[in-house]
Motif scaffolding. Structure first.
Motif, mmCIF file in Angstrom:
data_model
loop_
_atom_site.group_PDB
_atom_site.id
_atom_site.type_symbol
_atom_site.label_atom_id
_atom_site.label_comp_id
_atom_site.label_asym_id
_atom_site.label_seq_id
_atom_site.Cartn_x
_atom_site.Cartn_y
_atom_site.Cartn_z
ATOM 1 N N SER A 43 6.661 1.844 13.675
ATOM 2 C CA SER A 43 6.165 1.195 12.460
ATOM 3 C C SER A 43 7.158 1.292 11.311
ATOM 4 O O SER A 43 7.618 2.378 10.950
ATOM 5 N N ASN A 44 7.479 0.149 10.740
ATOM 6 C CA ASN A 44 8.280 0.099 9.528
ATOM 7 C C ASN A 44 7.384 0.289 8.308
ATOM 8 O O ASN A 44 6.156 0.147 8.392
ATOM 9 N N LEU A 45 7.996 0.576 7.182
ATOM 10 C CA LEU A 45 7.248 0.668 5.926
ATOM 11 C C LEU A 45 7.140 -0.724 5.311
ATOM 12 O O LEU A 45 7.546 -0.979 4.178
ATOM 13 N N SER A 46 6.582 -1.647 6.093
ATOM 14 C CA SER A 46 6.435 -3.042 5.687
ATOM 15 C C SER A 46 4.973 -3.445 5.782
ATOM 16 O O SER A 46 4.176 -2.805 6.472
ATOM 17 N N SER A 65 0.828 -1.210 0.000
ATOM 18 C CA SER A 65 0.000 0.000 0.000
ATOM 19 C C SER A 65 0.861 1.259 0.000
ATOM 20 O O SER A 65 0.539 2.246 -0.681
ATOM 21 N N ILE A 66 1.965 1.242 0.741
ATOM 22 C CA ILE A 66 2.876 2.395 0.753
ATOM 23 C C ILE A 66 3.499 2.584 -0.628
ATOM 24 O O ILE A 66 3.578 3.701 -1.159
ATOM 25 N N GLY A 67 3.960 1.499 -1.224
ATOM 26 C CA GLY A 67 4.576 1.585 -2.543
ATOM 27 C C GLY A 67 3.629 2.130 -3.590
ATOM 28 O O GLY A 67 4.003 2.976 -4.413
ATOM 29 N N LYS A 68 2.376 1.672 -3.563
ATOM 30 C CA LYS A 68 1.392 2.154 -4.532
ATOM 31 C C LYS A 68 1.113 3.648 -4.340
ATOM 32 O O LYS A 68 1.033 4.414 -5.321
#
Length: 705
Positions: free
Chosen positions: A364-367, A277-280
């Motif tokens: 929170s990581n971006l995972s 979701s972060i990548g999109k």
């Protein structure tokens, strides 16, 4: 800039705090915790992903009459302050971390030296999840939240010297430069964080912690200068769905809302980058004709296991994000320092700054797992148009980037103002010995598609019902081919080793001669059986793939002795983990098996040998999981062992034969030997598919119960 924070949507609560401060790097955080804990009167609450009683809080041998070692310091506090209760809640960690963590907290020995020090490991999370929140609350009057646990490898200064004699783990081993950030808050925000930790303790241990009575004292350290006074802090959480509780995904929602609100720039530091979701969202922003600059500072050069898993996911996502950067508004860096030899400083921070009007710091990581599977806690605030708050956020962002670039804050701010662009300012100033380096465009091999992100970095908690459904031969699940993919991955990895040993420096360190010599040496000592059997037991306890152990045994001892050692080791390991399952009992193992355990137990009791033989022949579930569930079930021990022997024998035979061809490919990696190795692997896989199809076709009805 429009308001981002909304209670009930992207944060739990928005509460007033009299003071807040940013603690950049471990030395600042550990110091602030020490001075604040000294002022504690009634309560210290600590929760984290990892907590190690052996770490040093400060380099000196004593400070204010207190020892530097965390466990000794808290013990001295409890003895001196008669009304002080200390509650420590760690994660009931996965077996793969057992050798990288303090051993005795499993048995609570370091923390059982005082009746007012309470320790518990939190296992109340879904399969595959973890307790990743890093929160410390003192007297409900000050709280620390961020990316750092009170554990080893975290202490460092902003200098990040390559060699710092003070930077040692509890075993006296030096570790590399480490960068992270924590926030301190007080007021109602701190009290709410106390409520959060107490609620988690009650769920984990089943006991209530009463909020501390007001003490009249202020634990905020006089040594810690506030960055801001009188503001409102948002508390942001991820809580996975578990035991009837609904999922909370404020962390993910706030990331997406922040991206959508950004106008000038987004600055982020993070350990990982793998969230779909972060990548999109980042890619969508970059495709827009007018949008914010995006600057990412990530970790590079982590350990090999992480690089071959989370590193692969990062490479895939970065490739997609970079492809979307059609307007040139993306820069990705890693920080380095003199003498690191191309490797980066260990970036462990999890923070974000948007337009100098919004900031967040947390765990929170971006995972994927930080969005939905692991328990997380972040803090955030926005300026709401107040110049003083924008100034503080700008100074925080400038401090971070200046530290990474090795330049003064005034110098960076001057260039930034002149350029009007975060990217151009960084590009103009980077290039020194202490600097930000462009993150390399990583080449993805075809094997990267075989890494199972659904289990390593899942987008939702792993469903134990589905796991058992796939394990049991009651029906042929639609996901069967994906289970067999794991076997394919194993074959591919072993084929890859043949090439790795021939064409990389690995052949000079680990080769057939050294392995054979090791096997011959062990044979000569007479203790080879004991060492091998012990290795299989330990391997099963940490869920190390049994197929790799079988092939390694054949490498060291040859086909005949290797077969006997492997079969004996597998049987012994299965007996030990069966015994653990039996001792833990149905209540504990039901955390894995859920409501299907009773039905599974009846099937094992009625068709024990058939079920065990099938589970051993077909790659349907991890070796150790099968053993634990069997131990907690009603299967007769004799049938369990017999089914294990019958089921493991064909696999060990095939692996031993496969090893002989693998050895030939390593010695002479020509087209013929590699082709024969691949053909043998295909034949083994085909045999498994045929057995699976015929067995399920003929017996699936017979094992329903």
């Amino acid at each position: 800039m429009e308001r981002i924070l909304q209670e009930g949507r992207n944060c739990w609560r928005i509460l007033p705090a009299k003071r807040t401060a940013f603690l950049i790097d471990g030395a600042a955080f550990f110091d602030a915790f020490f001075w604040s804990a000294l002022r504690a009167e009634r309560s210290i609450l600590i929760t984290g992903w990892d907590i190690d009683s052996r770490i040093r809080l400060f380099p000196e041998e004593e400070r204010e009459g207190f020892p530097p070692i965390l466990g000794e310091f808290l013990l001295a506090l409890a003895r001196r302050k008669k009304k002080l209760h200390i509650h420590i809640l760690g994660w009931d960690f996965a077996a793969i971390y057992v050798f990288s963590r303090e051993l005795f907290p499993v048995f609570r020995l370091p923390w059982k030296r005082h009746r007012r020090i309470h320790f518990h490991l939190d296992g109340k999370h879904p399969l595959g999840g973890s307790q990743h929140q890093k929160v410390i609350v003192i007297d409900d009057s000050i709280a620390f939240v961020g990316g750092m646990d009170l554990t080893r490898g975290r202490w460092d200064t902003p200098d990040h010297q390559v060699y710092d004699s003070r930077r040692l783990d509890p075993n006296g081993k030096p570790y590399g430069p480490f960068h992270d950030v924590q926030m301190a808050v007080d007021g109602e925000a701190a009290r709410a964080l106390g409520d959060l930790v107490r609620a988690r303790w009650q769920r984990a241990k089943g006991k209530v912690i009463k909020p501390p009575a007001p003490t009249g004292s202020d634990p905020w350290p006089k040594e810690l200068a506030p960055a801001l006074n009188e503001l409102k802090i948002a508390l942001v959480r991820t809580e996975p769905a578990y035991n009837g509780r609904r999922a909370i995904k404020e962390v993910e929602t706030l990331y997406l809302d922040s991206f959508a609100a950004a106008r000038r720039f987004i600055y982020m530091e993070n350990q990982y980058l793998s969230s779909f979701s972060i990548g999109k969202a980042l890619a969508d922003s970059l495709r827009e004709e007018k949008g914010p600059e995006i600057v990412l500072v990530l970790r590079a050069g982590s350990e090999w296991l992480e690089e071959t898993t989370m590193g692969v996911f990062r490479a895939k996502l970065l490739a997609r994000i970079r492809e979307a950067d059609v307007h040139g508004r993306l820069k990705v860096y890693f920080p380095t320092a003199p003498g690191i030899d191309g490797r980066g400083i260990n970036v462990h921070s999890k923070l974000m700054v948007v337009d100098d009007t919004f900031v967040r710091v947390g765990s929170s990581n971006l995972s994927n797992r930080s969005m939905a599977v692991d328990a997380e806690c972040d803090l955030a605030f926005e300026s709401a148009g107040e110049a003083r708050m924008e100034k503080t956020i700008r100074e925080f962002r400038t401090s971070l980037i200046s530290e990474h670039l090795g330049v003064g804050r005034e110098e960076f701010e001057k260039v930034f103002e002149a350029e009007g662009s975060l990217i151009r300012a960084v590009e103009q100033l980077r290039g020194g010995s202490r600097t930000l380096v462009p993150f390399p465009k990583e080449e993805l091999s075809w094997t990267s598609e075989l890494i199972p992100d659904s289990t390593i970095d899942p987008i939702e908690p792993i469903d134990p019902e589905k796991l058992l459904y796939e394990f049991m031969p009651e029906e042929v699940p639609g996901k069967g081919p994906r289970k067999l993919l794991r076997f394919v991955i194993m074959l591919v990895v072993l084929i890859g080793l043949a090439a790795a040993w021939q064409w990389t420096p690995l052949k000079d360190v680990v080769n057939l001669e050294t392995i054979s010599e090791a096997g011959e040496y062990l044979h000569g000592t007479g203790v080879a059986p004991l060492i091998v059997l012990t290795g299989y037991v330990i391997g099963s306890l940490i869920m190390f793939p049994v197929t790799i152990m079988i092939v390694a045994t054949a490498f060291m001892f040859g086909p005949f002795s290797g077969f006997l050692y492997s079969l004996s080791g597998c049987v012994l390991a299965s007996v030990v983990t069966y015994g653990i399952g039996w001792l833990l009992g149905r209540k504990v193992v039901s955390r894995l098996a859920g409501s299907r355990l009773n039905r599974l137990s009846r099937r094992l009791a009625r068709h024990g040998i058939i079920v065990m033989t099938t589970a051993r022949i077909l790659p349907l579930a991890p070796f150790t999981v099968v053993n634990l569930v069997a131990g907690a079930s009603h299967i007769r021990f004799r049938e369990y062992v017999l089914g294990t022997i019958i089921g493991m024998t064909p696999g060990i035979t095939a692996a031993t034969i496969f090893e002989r061809q693998l050895e030939a490919a390593i010695r002479k990696p020509d087209l013929y030997s590699l082709s024969m190795l691949a053909l043998l692997g295909i034949l083994i896989l085909g045999a498994i598919l045929i057995i699976k199809k015929r067995f399920f076709a003929g017996s699936s009805e017979g094992v329903k119960g």
